[in-house]
Structures are given as C-alpha cells and as structure tokens.
Scaffold this motif. Structure first.
Motif, mmCIF file in Angstrom:
data_model
loop_
_atom_site.group_PDB
_atom_site.id
_atom_site.type_symbol
_atom_site.label_atom_id
_atom_site.label_comp_id
_atom_site.label_asym_id
_atom_site.label_seq_id
_atom_site.Cartn_x
_atom_site.Cartn_y
_atom_site.Cartn_z
ATOM 1 N N MET A 179 0.871 -1.177 0.000
ATOM 2 C CA MET A 179 0.000 0.000 0.000
ATOM 3 C C MET A 179 0.906 1.225 0.000
ATOM 4 O O MET A 179 1.664 1.442 0.944
ATOM 5 N N VAL A 180 0.836 1.988 -1.075
ATOM 6 C CA VAL A 180 1.810 3.041 -1.335
ATOM 7 C C VAL A 180 1.091 4.370 -1.552
ATOM 8 O O VAL A 180 0.029 4.410 -2.181
ATOM 9 N N ALA A 181 1.670 5.448 -1.033
ATOM 10 C CA ALA A 181 1.156 6.791 -1.322
ATOM 11 C C ALA A 181 2.114 7.499 -2.266
ATOM 12 O O ALA A 181 3.333 7.337 -2.165
ATOM 13 N N ASP B 98 -5.851 -6.484 -10.154
ATOM 14 C CA ASP B 98 -4.542 -6.723 -9.537
ATOM 15 C C ASP B 98 -4.140 -5.531 -8.682
ATOM 16 O O ASP B 98 -3.452 -5.685 -7.683
ATOM 17 N N VAL B 99 -4.543 -4.336 -9.114
ATOM 18 C CA VAL B 99 -4.113 -3.112 -8.453
ATOM 19 C C VAL B 99 -5.294 -2.145 -8.339
ATOM 20 O O VAL B 99 -6.066 -1.997 -9.286
ATOM 21 N N ILE C 169 -2.444 -1.390 -3.435
ATOM 22 C CA ILE C 169 -3.171 -0.114 -3.494
ATOM 23 C C ILE C 169 -2.184 1.035 -3.641
ATOM 24 O O ILE C 169 -1.197 1.108 -2.902
ATOM 25 N N VAL C 170 -2.439 1.911 -4.597
ATOM 26 C CA VAL C 170 -1.626 3.112 -4.780
ATOM 27 C C VAL C 170 -2.550 4.328 -4.667
ATOM 28 O O VAL C 170 -3.533 4.430 -5.406
ATOM 29 N N VAL C 171 -2.241 5.216 -3.719
ATOM 30 C CA VAL C 171 -3.088 6.378 -3.443
ATOM 31 C C VAL C 171 -2.294 7.657 -3.682
ATOM 32 O O VAL C 171 -1.230 7.861 -3.089
ATOM 33 N N VAL C 172 -2.801 8.518 -4.562
ATOM 34 C CA VAL C 172 -2.220 9.853 -4.725
ATOM 35 C C VAL C 172 -2.895 10.784 -3.730
ATOM 36 O O VAL C 172 -4.124 10.800 -3.623
#
Ligand SMILES: Nc1ncnc2c1ncn2[C@@H]1O[C@H](COP(=O)(O)OP(=O)(O)OP(=O)(O)O)[C@@H](O)[C@H]1O
Ligand SMILES: [Mg+2]
Length: 241
Positions: free
Chosen positions: A36-38, A164-165, A197-200
């Motif tokens: 889980m990345v921001a 997948d994402v 999960i990628v959150v901007v």
C-alpha cells in the motif's frame, strides 16, 4: 512478494503546439504485490500523470511500464483497454458515478465487459457493496447518498472487477475528515486482504495510512521511503505523541 508494477526510466511529455511539458522525467521504481503506497508531491509534480500511466489510461512517451510482468506501455488502444479492464480498479476524487444509476447498477456496469452472466455480475456487485459496508444502499442513487457513501460505491466498483491493483487519485479530496478516515480504513481493510493499493494524495495524514511514500517533484522521484511503524496512522486511534 512478486512485483506487480515496475517502471523503468518512465517519461511523459505533453506537447502543446510548439511547447513541450516534461511531466515525468524518467521514473524508476517497483511495487510488490500487496503493498500500500502513497504518491505525494506539490501541484503539477506529475502525480496524476503517473497514476494515469499506471492505470493504462495513457501511454508513456519513453521508458517502460511492466504490469504483472507484462510490458503494457506500447500496446494498441484496444489491448490497453483490455488490460485496464482486467487488471486495474480506479477510484476518482469526484467518484465518477452515473447519477441515473443505483449503487448496484454503478458497480455492475464495468463488469459488462468481463463476459459474466447477468446473475454473476449481480452477485459480484452485491458482494463488493457488502465489502464496503453498503449492503443496505443497493438501490440508492448517488444523489441519495453522502459523499463518503458515494466514494465507498466508487471503491466497490473498483473492487468488483477483482483487479490486480487499485489506484486512487485524491480519493479523500472531496470528503470531510471523518468520511476521509472511513475511506482510508476501507483501503486498509482491503490492503490486509492482500490488495495492492496506490493512493495519490496531498494530505500527509492520508499518506501516513500507507506503508511507503513516494515523493515527486518536477516529474522526478525525490524520495521513496517506508513509513516507520511509529508514524503510521491507524484510523480511529489517537496517535501517541
Ligand atoms: N493533458 C495535458 N496537456 C498538457 N500538459 C499537461 C496535461 N496534463 C498535465 N499537464 C502538465 O503536466 C504537469 C504535471 O501535471 P499533473 O496533473 O500530473 O500534476 P499533479 O501532481 O497531479 O498536480 P495536482 O496536485 O494539481 O493534481 C503539469 O505541469 C501540468 O500542467
Ligand atoms: Mg493531480
């Protein structure tokens, strides 16, 4: 964990007449399955440009993008749309729900391209809405729900495709802090079940819910660091000072 995402010297240049805008100037990083990345950075630093590339909504001008080990940056429009539909779940700042459709219909809609039967689609949509805590709101239209509930429908729609994402561009940007926390709690729950999960986000509080923060500035990565456990935010818990 295997890598889901890898970018190598990723570049995106927008051409406007004779002017070139170098929105991404050669990015290199990889994201493992279940991370889980921001992505943070000032306005104009290239966050949305990057997320659109990762989401196969756009193509790099140069460099490579591997999604699940497959190079997707040079695919045809149709092939790219197919990858996007199968592998990516997108969550938008303004929810992007169709106002005339119910929550259930909004979640079902992208599944039409999956070759599922009507009853399979319905089951998937019901399960996704239950997973975001909206089992009692199937037949509500967007106008009949709060912003936080609309965004949870947005998350359910992303989830129903079993991607997948999951990519989210400022998912809490239009929400008050309590509803924003609810949405981050939901992402954390999904993360615990192994979702990538990628959150901007502009908001450091939001970013501190994740385990890794990539900072962009002027289209380049200026830092890429794990969030130390003592700084991580767990929704609803008062942080030790
Ligand atoms: N379609 C486009 N055509 C031309 N230039 C663009 C386009 N989209 C973005 N840009 C430019 O690319 C750079 C990066 O924009 P981007 O939208 O990725 O920034 P951002 O980090 O998401 O900003 P914000 O926090 O304001 O959303 C900016 O200089 C922007 O003006
Ligand atoms: Mg943006």
């Amino acid at each position: 964990m295997p890598e889901v995402i890898r970018v190598e010297d990723l570049r995106r240049t927008y051409r406007m007449g004779t002017v070139e805008v170098h929105a991404l100037r050669g990015l290199d990083f990889a994201i493992s399955e279940g991370q889980m990345v921001a992505i943070m950075g000032p306005s104009g630093s290239g966050k949305s440009t990057l997320l659109n590339l990762l989401g196969c909504l756009d193509r790099p001008s140069a460099g490579q993008y591997f999604l699940g080990g497959e190079e997707v940056g040079r695919k045809s429009d149709d092939a790219l749309a197919d990858v996007r539909n199968r592998r990516i779940g997108f969550v938008f700042q303004n929810y992007n729900l169709l106002p005339q459709l119910t929550a259930l219909e909004n979640v079902e809609l992208p599944l039409v391209y999956r070759g599922l039967s009507g009853s399979q689609r319905r089951k998937r949509a019901e399960d996704a809405l239950a997973a975001v805590g909206l089992a009692d709101r199937w037949h509500h239209r967007p106008m009949e729900m709060s912003g936080g509930q609309q965004q949870r429908v947005g998350v359910a729609r992303a989830l129903a495709g079993q991607p997948d994402v999951i990519l989210a561009d400022e998912p809490t940007g239009n929400l008050d802090s309590t509803s924003g926390e609810d949405v981050m709690r939901l992402f954390l729950d999904l993360h615990k079940t192994g979702r990538t999960i990628v959150v901007v986000t502009h908001d450091e509080d939001v970013a501190l819910h994740t385990e890794r923060i990539i900072h962009l500035r002027d289209g380049a990565v200026v830092s890429d660091e794990e969030v130390p456990p003592e700084r991580r935010r767990i929704p609803g818990e008062v942080q030790a000072q």
